[in-house]
Scaffold this motif. Structure first.
Motif, PDB file in Angstrom:
ATOM      1  N   GLU A 163      -4.429   0.480  -7.271  1.00 25.24           N
ATOM      2  CA  GLU A 163      -3.758  -0.802  -7.427  1.00 25.24           C
ATOM      3  C   GLU A 163      -3.507  -1.110  -8.893  1.00 25.24           C
ATOM      4  OE1 GLU A 163      -6.525  -3.250  -5.427  1.00 25.24           O
ATOM      5  OE2 GLU A 163      -5.372  -3.335  -3.569  1.00 25.24           O
TER       6      GLU A 163
ATOM      7  N   PRO B  30       0.807  -1.237   0.000  1.00 23.56           N
ATOM      8  CA  PRO B  30       0.000   0.000   0.000  1.00 23.56           C
ATOM      9  C   PRO B  30       0.833   1.275   0.000  1.00 23.56           C
ATOM     10  CG  PRO B  30      -0.894  -1.592   1.568  1.00 23.56           C
ATOM     11  CD  PRO B  30       0.412  -2.146   1.098  1.00 23.56           C
TER      12      PRO B  30
ATOM     13  N   SER C 272      -1.267  -5.523   1.867  1.00 23.00           N
ATOM     14  CA  SER C 272      -2.410  -4.833   1.291  1.00 23.00           C
ATOM     15  C   SER C 272      -3.681  -5.614   1.580  1.00 23.00           C
ATOM     16  CB  SER C 272      -2.226  -4.668  -0.223  1.00 23.00           C
ATOM     17  OG  SER C 272      -2.098  -5.939  -0.826  1.00 23.00           O
TER      18      SER C 272
END
Length: 535
Positions: free
Chosen positions: A353, A43, A62
């Motif tokens: 992402e 992240p 994440s």
């Protein structure tokens, strides 16, 4: 049968990184798999290589879905020694991606030749009836693609590469690309001791430093004696022109510095060592009780080349992308090399992402991994799925084992299985509460003492300070005294103890302070014993 299903789900959840890498390579019938790895981004946008000896879910910080990419981790020093065409094709896809992102820097003539090889491999021979005058524009090959460059690519494609098959054009591209300075360089941005921006990289030759498009340092692996880091500072210690050389660089975060150090340790072990048995565990620092320890696990380059020369089998079929799939950067993730793994309830990945993976990974193979199971449908991916559910879907991939997707659907549909899973979760929660209670009991005495002291207003501040000071002093003594005795008095010849004993600071302390103090103490003890016996 029900217990087997639950165990299978748990095994998928806690599988190690090596199992996942082996599974992908086995699926594509890839034998020369030591050059490849699986990369993911956390992240904080920090890149990581999936470690083979740790469970996958314990490495991922994440939230689900987990997004990973199949990438070339170690670039072959001599692509001609790669035995199988499939391996060369995967390396070709990686270099094609590196060219597009501007990581494989090359002069104009080299860029035109590499671009022409890509066009020849994916389009075939030039045909005036089929190809318009601006057909090169359909290929997004370089970050900045000028009209002059496109014309030069077209000229080479027409005249020099005619008659070459896709495999031969790819091989020519690899042969030309591997001679470039930035071949195999995965740049790590940092700042040098002057504050100037630099990019560090590791190649088959050694450690390299770039500023802009210019290489300013090349330290061969044989001349690199140690790589270490402390916080956000990365050190390269070596020998150049018979003089000790220490290069210092500063990264943006400690995590980036640790990732840089791990990449350097792995590359040095892979390219420098003659056998994997020579690989040693390395420490990030020489300071006692400080730093990280890491060991590269895997075969080295010489062993991989030797194993490749012994491969004796019919070459596996290589399914290449068609021209219609190769008109943009998305061609790097052509449908024959994509595996999408999604949850039972499909959900699109977040924009961040997807953008991070698209920018960094190149999507040679894009993996969506969930703790609930595997299935192959295109719902959760922005890319086309290579598996048609009407033709068996994931059942073909896991044959002859039962499909995990079907198995997990049965798990979610069976109330008895759900009850058992809920009971297991309750037992896990009870165990965690018991463990926390036991830990709290160990510190209960000290906590109660502090509470009694704090209740007395007259001695509260003074006593708390004394207790804290005494606790710190006792803790320091309990750690330092045994450590010093281990260093000074023991004959244990562990590697890290041997390194500390050889430092000039330690030798000065030992001979100038410790030895006189020990003689004085022994003298006093002998005098006291003599007086005791005389009385």
């Amino acid at each position: 049968k029900d217990n087997t299903k639950i165990k299978f789900q748990r095994d998928i959840f806690y599988t190690k990184g090596q199992f996942l890498l082996d599974h992908v390579c086995n699926h594509y019938n890839l034998l020369e798999k030591d050059y490849f790895g699986i990369r993911y981004v956390d992240p904080e946008k920090q890149r990581h290589w999936l470690e083979p000896n740790k469970p996958v879910v314990r490495q991922m910080k994440s939230h689900q879905p987990y997004m990973m990419c199949f990438r070339v981790k170690f670039y072959p020093h001599e692509p001609m020694k790669i035995k199988e065409e499939l391996t060369r094709y995967l390396l070709y896809l990686q270099l094609k991606r590196d060219i597009y992102h501007g990581r494989l820097l090359c002069p104009f003539v080299e860029a035109a030749y590499l671009g022409a090889c890509i066009v020849q491999a994916e389009l075939g021979d030039y045909d005036a009836e089929e190809h318009p005058c601006d057909y090169i524009r359909d290929f997004k090959l370089f970050p900045k693609q000028s009209l002059k460059l496109e014309r030069k690519i077209m000229e080479i494609h027409k005249n020099e590469l005619r008659g070459q098959s896709a495999a031969l054009a790819e091989l020519n591209m690899l042969q030309r690309a591997h001679s470039l300075e930035t071949y195999g360089v995965d740049p790590h941005p940092c700042k040098d001791f002057t504050g100037a921006t630099a990019f560090l990289g590791f190649t088959a030759t050694g450690f390299v430093v770039f500023q802009g498009n210019k290489r300013i340092h090349l330290l061969k692996w044989m001349d690199v004696s140690k790589l270490k880091f402390e916080g956000k500072t990365f050190y390269v210690i070596g020998i150049q022109k018979e003089k000790k050389l220490v290069l210092t660089f500063h990264t943006s975060t400690p995590a980036a510095c640790k990732h840089l150090w791990k990449c350097g340790v792995e590359n040095q072990a892979f390219y420098k060592c003659a056998k994997s048995s020579q690989i040693k565990t390395v420490s990030s620092s020489n300071i006692f009780f400080k730093g990280s320890r890491f060991r590269y696990s895997g075969r080295v380059a010489k062993e991989v080349i030797e194993a490749s020369s012994k491969i004796q089998r019919d070459a596996p079929e290589v399914r290449r992308a068609q021209f219609g799939q190769s008109r943009s950067f998305n061609s790097l993730s052509h449908k024959n090399l994509i595996m999408n793994m999604e949850p039972l309830v499909p959900a699109l990945p977040s924009t961040n992402e997807y953008e991070e993976t698209a920018a960094d990974s190149g999507r040679m193979i894009l993996l969506f991994i969930y703790t609930t199971g595997f299935s192959l449908t295109p719902c959760a991916s922005m890319l086309p799925s290579p598996v048609d559910d009407s033709q068996g879907g994931v059942d073909l991939l896991f044959s002859p084992v039962q499909s995990p997707a079907r198995l997990l659907r049965e798990l979610h549909a069976d109330p008895d299985i759900q009850a058992q899973l809920e009971a297991e979760r309750a037992r896990d929660r009870a165990y965690e509460r018991t463990r926390l209670a036991a830990r709290s009991q160990m510190s209960g005495v000290l906590t109660n003492s502090l509470r009694l002291l704090s209740s007395n207003e007259r001695v509260n501040a003074c006593m708390l300070s004394v207790v804290r000071f005494v606790s710190v002093v006792v803790g320091v003594l309990l750690v330092t005294v045994p450590a010093l005795l281990l260093l000074l008095e023991s004959d244990i010849n562990w590697s890290f103890l041997h390194e500390i004993r050889q430092t000039p600071e330690f030798e000065q302390f030992h001979y100038e302070y410790y030895c006189p103090l020990r003689r004085w103490i022994l003298c006093r003890i002998s005098m006291a014993m003599e007086n005791l016996w005389s009385d």
